[in-house]
Design a protein around this motif. Structure first.
Motif, PDB file in Angstrom:
ATOM      1  N   GLN A  47       0.836  -1.189   0.000  1.00  0.00           N
ATOM      2  CA  GLN A  47       0.000   0.000   0.000  1.00  0.00           C
ATOM      3  C   GLN A  47       0.879   1.250   0.000  1.00  0.00           C
ATOM      4  OE1 GLN A  47      -2.366   0.098   3.588  1.00  0.00           O
ATOM      5  NE2 GLN A  47      -0.608   0.170   4.947  1.00  0.00           N
ATOM      6  N   PRO A  48       0.325   2.388  -0.414  1.00  0.00           N
ATOM      7  CA  PRO A  48       1.094   3.641  -0.384  1.00  0.00           C
ATOM      8  C   PRO A  48       1.584   3.964   1.026  1.00  0.00           C
ATOM      9  CG  PRO A  48      -0.933   3.921  -1.657  1.00  0.00           C
ATOM     10  CD  PRO A  48      -1.037   2.581  -0.981  1.00  0.00           C
ATOM     11  N   VAL A  91       3.918  -0.075  -5.620  1.00  0.00           N
ATOM     12  CA  VAL A  91       2.836   0.494  -4.814  1.00  0.00           C
ATOM     13  C   VAL A  91       1.519   0.363  -5.569  1.00  0.00           C
ATOM     14  CG1 VAL A  91       1.962   2.569  -3.684  1.00  0.00           C
ATOM     15  CG2 VAL A  91       4.432   2.120  -3.745  1.00  0.00           C
ATOM     16  N   HIS A 130      -1.814   2.003  -5.722  1.00  0.00           N
ATOM     17  CA  HIS A 130      -2.633   3.133  -5.311  1.00  0.00           C
ATOM     18  C   HIS A 130      -4.115   2.775  -5.429  1.00  0.00           C
ATOM     19  CE1 HIS A 130       0.695   5.953  -4.824  1.00  0.00           C
ATOM     20  NE2 HIS A 130       1.236   5.345  -5.870  1.00  0.00           N
ATOM     21  N   GLU A 131      -4.498   2.254  -6.583  1.00  0.00           N
ATOM     22  CA  GLU A 131      -5.873   1.795  -6.788  1.00  0.00           C
ATOM     23  C   GLU A 131      -5.879   0.341  -7.267  1.00  0.00           C
ATOM     24  OE1 GLU A 131      -7.899   4.509  -9.337  1.00  0.00           O
ATOM     25  OE2 GLU A 131      -7.808   6.160  -7.890  1.00  0.00           O
ATOM     26  N   ARG A 158      -6.753  -2.594  -4.711  1.00  0.00           N
ATOM     27  CA  ARG A 158      -6.615  -2.286  -3.285  1.00  0.00           C
ATOM     28  C   ARG A 158      -7.955  -1.824  -2.727  1.00  0.00           C
ATOM     29  NH1 ARG A 158      -4.861   1.928   0.183  1.00  0.00           N
ATOM     30  NH2 ARG A 158      -4.674   3.380  -1.565  1.00  0.00           N
TER      31      ARG A 158
END
Length: 252
Positions: free
Chosen positions: A87-88, A104, A106-107, A118
């Motif tokens: 995750q970020p 990462v 993000h979505e 995510r």
């Protein structure tokens, strides 16, 4: 798809002909200090050697950085060039452990035909949600495979219910040990919240994991089974695997 519970929240998936490791905590029994003063952690050994757990793994997903999800033994054993999704906000910590291919989400992300989306999570209520910090869950999708929603370290709350409504997953993986601090509200799902997931997704199989391994847990496998039985939740819908057990699912 094959889903193997290694121990606690650590899962090994065979998905779309690829092997994925989720939340690798590979420490030996009693490695770490107690969380609530009951016992050293993890409280049980891995079902087999850590080196065998990582054998064949092609990609890793880390939901957040708490020690029961990503810790030193995993840092040392995993190949440093393995693709590792997070995750970020977690990427710098992971890179600092020597991992060179940190990605990462993000979505959503795509990896070898697998889509990883995510999803939100809330690691408790009130002050404990603030203390525990950001967490994520993930939806996995691939052609010819069941859709999987791995809730991660979250309580049952409206955004989790929304994910179930939006995606209609075939398999939902819950963290169901009812972990708590200071006898406050649980920081992950307990038996009642796990049953709420079952009722929200009557067409899905719910797989309850993250149990009986850390001393802040309050719900055992036997507790959850007894409560679910009393609430009329069939064993075919709510699966509670043992450490090392593998479950097989086909696409709907």
């Amino acid at each position: 798809m094959k889903l193997q519970l290694i121990r606690s929240a650590t899962l090994k998936l065979s998905y779309d002909d690829h092997t994925i490791l989720i939340d690798p905590c590979l420490a030996a029994k009693d490695t770490y200090d107690p969380l609530v003063g009951k016992a050293r952690n993890p409280m049980v050994e891995l079902p087999y050697k850590a080196e065998a757990v990582i054998e064949g793994v092609e990609m890793v997903v880390v939901s957040h950085l708490h020690r029961d999800h990503f810790e030193q033994t995993a840092w040392e054993l995993l190949a440093k060039d393995i693709p590792l999704y997070c995750q970020p906000g977690n990427e710098a910590f992971i890179a600092d452990k020597g991992f060179s291919d940190v990605r990462v989400i993000h979505e959503q992300a795509e990896w070898k035909g697998i889509r990883i989306i995510r999803t939100p999570g809330q690691h408790g209520k009130g002050i404990w949600a603030e203390k525990m910090g950001a967490v994520s869950g993930f939806v996995l999708q691939a052609a010819g495979e069941p859709m999987v929603y791995w809730c991660g370290d979250t309580i049952w709350y409206e955004p989790v219910e929304q994910v179930i409504r939006d995606y209609q997953p075939d398999v939902i993986i819950t963290h169901s040990c009812g972990a708590e601090f200071d006898k406050q509200d649980p920081i992950v799902m307990d038996a009642a919240q796990t049953v709420a997931v079952c009722r929200a997704a009557p067409g899905a199989v719910v797989v309850a994991v993250h149990m009986e391994a850390y001393d802040h847990s309050t719900v055992t496998r036997a507790d959850l089974r007894a409560y679910a039985d009393a609430q009329g939740i069939a064993a075919e819908q709510l699966r509670i695997p043992a450490n090392g057990e593998t479950l097989t699912f086909r696409a709907a």
